[in-house]
Design an enzyme around this catalytic site. Structure first.
Site, mmCIF file in Angstrom:
data_model
loop_
_atom_site.group_PDB
_atom_site.id
_atom_site.type_symbol
_atom_site.label_atom_id
_atom_site.label_comp_id
_atom_site.label_asym_id
_atom_site.label_seq_id
_atom_site.Cartn_x
_atom_site.Cartn_y
_atom_site.Cartn_z
ATOM 1 N N CYS A 61 -1.730 8.231 4.590
ATOM 2 C CA CYS A 61 -2.073 7.766 3.142
ATOM 3 C C CYS A 61 -3.361 8.329 2.483
ATOM 4 O O CYS A 61 -3.676 8.437 1.411
ATOM 5 C CB CYS A 61 -1.639 6.409 2.715
ATOM 6 S SG CYS A 61 -2.338 5.071 3.527
ATOM 7 N N GLU A 117 0.765 -1.040 -0.071
ATOM 8 C CA GLU A 117 -0.032 -0.134 0.153
ATOM 9 C C GLU A 117 0.844 1.187 0.003
ATOM 10 O O GLU A 117 1.656 1.431 0.869
ATOM 11 C CB GLU A 117 -0.781 -0.038 1.124
ATOM 12 C CG GLU A 117 -2.209 1.041 1.092
ATOM 13 C CD GLU A 117 -1.602 2.529 1.437
ATOM 14 O OE1 GLU A 117 -1.659 3.163 0.622
ATOM 15 O OE2 GLU A 117 -1.178 2.609 2.381
#
Length: 528
Positions: free
Chosen positions: A323, A289
């Site tokens: 994020c 990720e």
């Protein structure tokens, strides 16, 4: 002090409207006690069931105050990394053969220990990263939920086994998921408990063994997490801990004897891991990720107060070091000035300071490198556009002890300006006008990432258009609490498209554990 108090409300990222006065009173009491017990100690690596102290020792300061020492950690060299890998490989067969019910039993015991120690973990997370009280406590709750959910999925699927029809009545066929072997898990600083526990426990419940490296800024929580899992009864070598920064990470990534990799962090590092894994003669999974450049879209029909709250919380929570953080907002031109005024007022009320205080929403950024990125971005925004709020480093008193910066809102930047394209990982928000919803969605979809995207609208047609055309892994609408990384009962999961999930790491939820496994079919003739 370490135990879970059942009379306190459970903290998550979503229940911001609850009365947390009891939680805050408890934290007022335990923060100084936990700091005295946890901080400043030597924290050895853990390999093959033993503490390992060899390696050049580095001191890790808290971003809240550089004079506050989190601990001392030995930087693991290539020799120790190699020993950790071999310990994981040696432990694999026995761990695999233990059977999934026993593995689930051990990991559920680990979740119970994490819950018993959740307040210590919350304080350690707060001090180590500089996140707010409720963010830290919510993260630890999430970590506990992750372990329990993965155990539940293993149980629900009978160890990920499914019966299939055979070619004849004499054949019995099934499909089962099997482990890869020894996994390398590299975690980031910003969610040092939830992401570490999520990746490690998913690998373990899927029968793999693990070599785990936390961020060099998060060694304290890294060791506390490992201690909790090991204290649940994990056999020697099943979980190994090494410390260090880029050099240790490079050694791990280049190691030929890992069977798979799980990583959360920057796009550049994730793509490097992918390239190294692809250069091997063996097929090795890489679960990554790798960040986001996340939009929020505010249409003319939006409730401006809700939208301003959601955008501000999305952009400035954890100082933008998520994020999932919203780093640009597309705003309908007809309401641009009204929304901007409401947003500035909302953001100005968010308190910056020592996150150990109850009233503080935003603490420091993590380190000097983040501060330098902030300074450069502020200069570029002032040169190419307008800085509407913030843009400066904070100084004086507490602020001289750590990298504290202002919440920053900018306008007037071209859509191709690097501030609108690159992930800054900072409390830095760019506001862009749009004339049509399709125009805003099209520009958002040009991102190389694709983690989260939000919309604020009271028009059902606009909502439907957004949900069906925006390209991101996690979508949210009209959420005053801000961006989410995906929601399902119990906690929040990570999901992404494009650069956020290039290798198929679709989340930390129900479809996550199988990514640590490979499919195997069984065809058995007769009845032996």
């Amino acid at each position: 002090m370490t135990g879970a108090l059942t009379n306190l409300p459970r903290v998550t990222y979503s229940n911001t409207g609850e009365d947390f006065s009891g939680v805050h009173a408890h934290l007022d009491e335990i923060i100084p006690v936990a700091e005295a017990r946890l901080l400043g100690k030597s924290r050895p690596a853990f390999v093959g069931g033993r503490d390992r102290s060899e390696g050049l020792v580095y001191e890790a300061p808290s971003p809240i105050d550089r004079a506050m020492l989190l601990g001392e950690f030995p930087r693991s060299d290539a020799a120790l990394v190699d020993q950790a890998v071999e310990a994981a490989r040696a432990a694999f067969a026995d761990w695999r053969d233990l059977g999934w019910p026993r593995r689930v039993e051990l990991l559920r015991a680990a979740a119970d220990i994490l819950e018993e120690r959740k307040w210590d973990l919350s304080v350690a997370c707060l001090v180590e990263v500089g996140k707010s009280r409720l963010e830290a406590a919510g993260e630890v709750e999430e970590a506990i939920d992750l372990v329990r959910h993965y155990c539940g999925e293993m149980e629900r699927t009978d160890g990920f086994r499914e019966e299939r029809p055979g070619a004849s009545s004499a054949e019995r066929c099934s499909v089962v998921l099997r482990p890869y072997g020894a996994f390398c898990v590299i975690a980031p600083f910003n969610f040092p408990v939830a992401l570490s526990v999520g990746m490690v426990s998913a690998a373990l419940v899927a029968w793999n063994t693990v070599v785990f490296k936390p961020s060099d800024a998060a060694g304290l929580t890294g060791r506390l997490v490992v201690d909790a899992l090991v204290d649940a009864g994990l056999p020697e070598g099943v979980l190994n801990l090494v410390y260090g920064g880029e050099e240790t990470g490079r050694t791990l990534v280049n190691h030929p004897r890992f069977d798979g990799f799980a990583f959360t962090g920057s796009n550049a590092v994730g793509m490097t891991i992918l390239r190294h894994a692809a250069s091997s003669t063996a097929m090795r999974p890489v679960l990554c990720e790798m960040g986001g450049k996340n939009p929020a879209i505010v249409t003319q029909s939006a409730d401006l107060a809700v939208a301003a709250s959601g955008v501000a919380r999305s952009a400035f929570g954890l100082s933008g070091q998520k994020c999932s953080a919203a780093s640009k907002a597309y705003v309908a031109r007809a309401i641009f000035d009204d929304f901007l005024g409401t947003l500035v007022e909302t953001a100005a009320r968010l308190v910056i300071g020592d996150p150990r205080r109850q009233d503080v929403f935003m603490g420091p950024v993590i380190d000097r490198a983040a501060l330098d990125r902030f300074t450069a971005a502020g200069e570029q925004a002032a040169s190419a556009g307008s800085v509407i709020l913030g843009g400066n480093q904070l100084t004086g008193g507490l602020f001289d002890g750590g990298p504290y910066v202002e919440k920053t809102i900018v306008t007037g930047l071209d859509r191709d300006h690097r501030i609108n394209r690159d992930e800054l990982f900072l409390p830095f928000l760019s506001i862009l006008p749009f004339d049509t919803l399709d125009e805003a969605i099209a520009d958002a979809n040009r991102s190389a990432f694709g983690l989260t995207a939000g919309v604020y609208t009271q028009d059902p047609a606009e909502l439907d258009r957004f949900l069906n055309t925006v390209e991101a892994g996690v979508l949210y609408a009209n959420r005053a609490a801000g961006a989410t990384t995906g929601a399902w009962p119990g906690f929040q999961t990570f999901c992404g498209w494009k650069g956020s999930g290039t290798t198929g790491k679709g989340g930390l939820g129900s479809w996550y554990v199988p990514q640590f496994m490979r499919e195997q079919s069984h065809t058995i003739f007769g009845r032996p």
